[in-house]
Design a protein around this motif. Structure first.
Motif, short mmCIF file in Angstrom:
data_model
loop_
_atom_site.label_atom_id
_atom_site.label_comp_id
_atom_site.label_asym_id
_atom_site.label_seq_id
_atom_site.Cartn_x
_atom_site.Cartn_y
_atom_site.Cartn_z
N ARG A 156 54.65 42.44 53.44
CA ARG A 156 53.26 42.78 53.19
C ARG A 156 52.34 41.74 53.82
O ARG A 156 51.34 42.07 54.45
N GLU A 157 52.69 40.47 53.66
CA GLU A 157 51.88 39.42 54.25
C GLU A 157 51.90 39.50 55.77
O GLU A 157 50.88 39.29 56.42
N CYS A 194 48.28 38.23 43.57
CA CYS A 194 49.25 38.04 42.48
C CYS A 194 49.82 36.62 42.46
O CYS A 194 49.80 35.95 41.44
N LEU A 231 45.27 47.89 50.90
CA LEU A 231 45.62 46.53 50.52
C LEU A 231 44.56 45.99 49.58
O LEU A 231 44.51 44.96 49.13
N LYS A 283 37.75 40.65 46.14
CA LYS A 283 39.08 41.01 45.64
C LYS A 283 39.38 42.45 46.01
O LYS A 283 38.57 43.33 45.83
N THR A 284 40.58 42.65 46.56
CA THR A 284 41.09 44.00 46.78
C THR A 284 42.25 44.18 45.80
O THR A 284 42.49 43.31 44.97
N SER A 285 42.99 45.25 45.93
CA SER A 285 44.10 45.46 44.99
C SER A 285 45.20 44.42 45.14
O SER A 285 45.92 44.12 44.19
N THR A 286 45.34 43.82 46.32
CA THR A 286 46.42 42.85 46.53
C THR A 286 45.96 41.51 47.10
O THR A 286 46.77 40.60 47.21
N LEU A 287 44.69 41.39 47.46
CA LEU A 287 44.24 40.18 48.17
C LEU A 287 42.99 39.58 47.55
O LEU A 287 42.17 40.28 46.96
N ASP A 334 47.17 36.00 48.57
CA ASP A 334 47.80 37.08 47.81
C ASP A 334 47.24 36.99 46.39
O ASP A 334 47.27 35.93 45.77
#
Length: 144
Positions: A12-13, A42, A144, A109-113, A40
């Motif tokens: 993903r990264e 999380c 993302l 902020k996005t769902s993963t970043l 990231d």
């Protein structure tokens, strides 16, 4: 702006790095001299950053908490590279906008970043804020 990449990245990264390279070089770097970094959301691990731009572990942790709890961001402000910014807007969902005099800081902020950008006297903080939020919109659009 030089872009420093990590060598120990997840799939993903790696995808974000490819998107970052194209999008950032064509849009963010050429349009404004903001310093920016992507983490990231999380793991709070650095994915990629402008050369010499980084956050200390406690700074990224506090920023992440400020995204979850806007009242904390308003009360404590945010610190980036040992510089304190007073929060002007924190919606608890999409971002934080903070200022220190004429200099500014934006967290998106996005769902993963988590995307962080700072501006100095060379660029208006509103311009940097707009570019960082556009980058966040782009990553949201692609999931993302």
């Amino acid at each position: 702006m030089e872009v420093a990449m990590r060598t120990d990245v997840t799939l993903r990264e790696e995808y974000v790095l490819k998107l970052w390279d194209t999008y950032i070089n064509e849009n963010l770097v050429q349009s404004t001299p903001c310093k920016a970094a992507i983490y990231d959301a999380c793991s709070l691990r650095l994915v990629i950053a402008s050369d010499g731009f980084y956050l200390l572990n406690n700074e990224i942790h506090n920023m992440s908490e400020g995204m979850r709890y806007p009242e904390v961001a308003y009360r404590n402000g945010i610190d980036i590279q040992s510089r304190h910014y007073d929060v002007r807007l924190a919606d608890g969902r999409n971002g934080i906008y903070a200022r220190d005099g004429s200099d500014g800081c934006t967290v998106c902020k996005t769902s993963t970043l988590l995307i962080v950008g700072v501006s100095d006297q060379k660029v208006k903080s509103e311009e940097c804020n707009e570019q960082i939020m556009k980058l966040g919109d782009y990553f949201r659009k692609i999931g993302l």
